[in-house]
Design an enzyme around this catalytic site. Sequence first.
Site, short mmCIF file in Angstrom:
data_model
loop_
_atom_site.label_atom_id
_atom_site.label_comp_id
_atom_site.label_asym_id
_atom_site.label_seq_id
_atom_site.Cartn_x
_atom_site.Cartn_y
_atom_site.Cartn_z
N LYS A 178 59.89 69.83 31.16
CA LYS A 178 58.59 69.17 31.47
C LYS A 178 57.61 69.97 30.72
O LYS A 178 57.88 71.14 30.02
CB LYS A 178 58.26 69.86 33.06
CG LYS A 178 56.93 69.12 33.73
CD LYS A 178 57.67 67.76 34.19
CE LYS A 178 56.52 67.02 35.03
NZ LYS A 178 57.13 66.10 36.07
N1 GLU Z 1 57.11 62.53 35.48
C1 GLU Z 1 58.24 61.72 36.12
C2 GLU Z 1 58.96 62.85 37.21
O1 GLU Z 1 58.25 63.79 37.55
C3 GLU Z 1 59.30 61.21 35.29
C4 GLU Z 1 59.84 61.78 34.40
C5 GLU Z 1 60.96 61.00 33.43
O2 GLU Z 1 60.95 59.74 33.47
O3 GLU Z 1 61.39 61.70 32.40
O4 GLU Z 1 59.96 62.72 37.76
#
Ligand code: GLU
Length: 423
Positions: free
Chosen positions: A113
């Site tokens: 993240k």
């Molecule tokens: N931000 C989204 C999540 O928390 C998607 C992450 C992604 O597609 O890599 O799952």
Amino acid sequence: MSNLSFVSPTRNSPWGTYLSQIDAVEPYLGRLSRWVETLRRPKRALIVDIPIELDNGTVAHFEGYRVQHSLTRGPGKGGVRYHPDVTLEEVMALSGWMTIKNAAVNLPYGGAKGGIRVEPKMLSQKELEKLTRRYTSEIGLIIGPNQDIPAPDVNTNGKIMAWMMDTYSMNVGATSTGVVTGKPIELGGSLGRVAATGRGVFVVGREAMRRLGIEMEGARVAVQGFGNVGSIAAKMFASSGASIVAVQDHTGSIANTLGFDMAALLAHVAEHGGVKGFQGGDVIANEEFWDQPSDVLIPAALEGQIDEQRARRIQTRLVLEGANGPTTPDGEAVLADRGIVVVPDVIANAGGVTVSYFEWVQDFSSFFWTEDEINLRLDKILVGAFKHIWETGEQHRIPLRTAAFTVACSRVLQAREERGLYP
Ligand code: GLU
């Protein structure tokens, strides 16, 4: 509370919440619990300084992060958020939840993240572009289509992904579409990606309701957060016969026991940027949102929303976590006591990353699928993953969150064991 020297989480903070979820799963991991400490430590965390020249000529510095929690089952994967409350500790928790989410749905990824501590509303488009490009260059050390693939999250979107893709591509000297997902369609994006998280919330919610015997027709649904996740989930519930009876977003809270006219509400939000001023319901105080009776409550905003106090007030049967980490450990204990079922984030909002996976696969093969194919495959993966988690919960008589963590952590730690310790 902290197992690491560089953060000081509390019991109900994001990393504290994540750690308590790992503690809860440990007894169900059998011999693999030998490796569980792996999950309490991010593999790698990068903190970057992002200096940009503002439109008024001054230089501002922002703090950015990219945390790769696990690379055991594949490259890192997870979004990037722009928010004034972003901290290293929050990004660590979000990266840990990505590891669990990707494994719960069986995507061939680890978890990662990123985030920048910034209020993006205060920046012009030019400043936002500079911020994004410099951040991408700084984390360019550790991202890549086979290393770690960012995507949208809170306050980031396709436009920001396009700048990230372009910056990375310029730096490596080749167009690299697979380095980020959630891109515009013209740049290798996937049909269905924008709606995927909300669609997934609906699909998983529908399955949970079926198991619990909650009729879709006439079900009362309350939604906190009316952005990309909450609004699309609400729209899909409404078009399947449910009534959206309460909505809260950053502009205010509204309720209507008869259910909102969704077309009118969505048009209002598109025009005014939030629910405030919508005439088709009553304005309620923000805290009153938690008292509204519903059958399904969807927190689809930020972490830590359902704490102990709110958990006592909530009048619902099913909490469907559209956001990441919306329920604190103390909140969760109260909900469990009151017999309110929680479908955890790591399955409820996994639709987004699942279609990100489809996008990445399409970019690698340069062969693109139809929207129907995408939606069908998404449905199939989520229905299968939910069934497995539900049955694991029944087998061990454990809450769905612990069941999801059991399935996911077993996959991660099995892979960990098979790879062996290096050197
Ligand atoms: N931000 C989204 C999540 O928390 C998607 C992450 C992604 O597609 O890599 O799952």
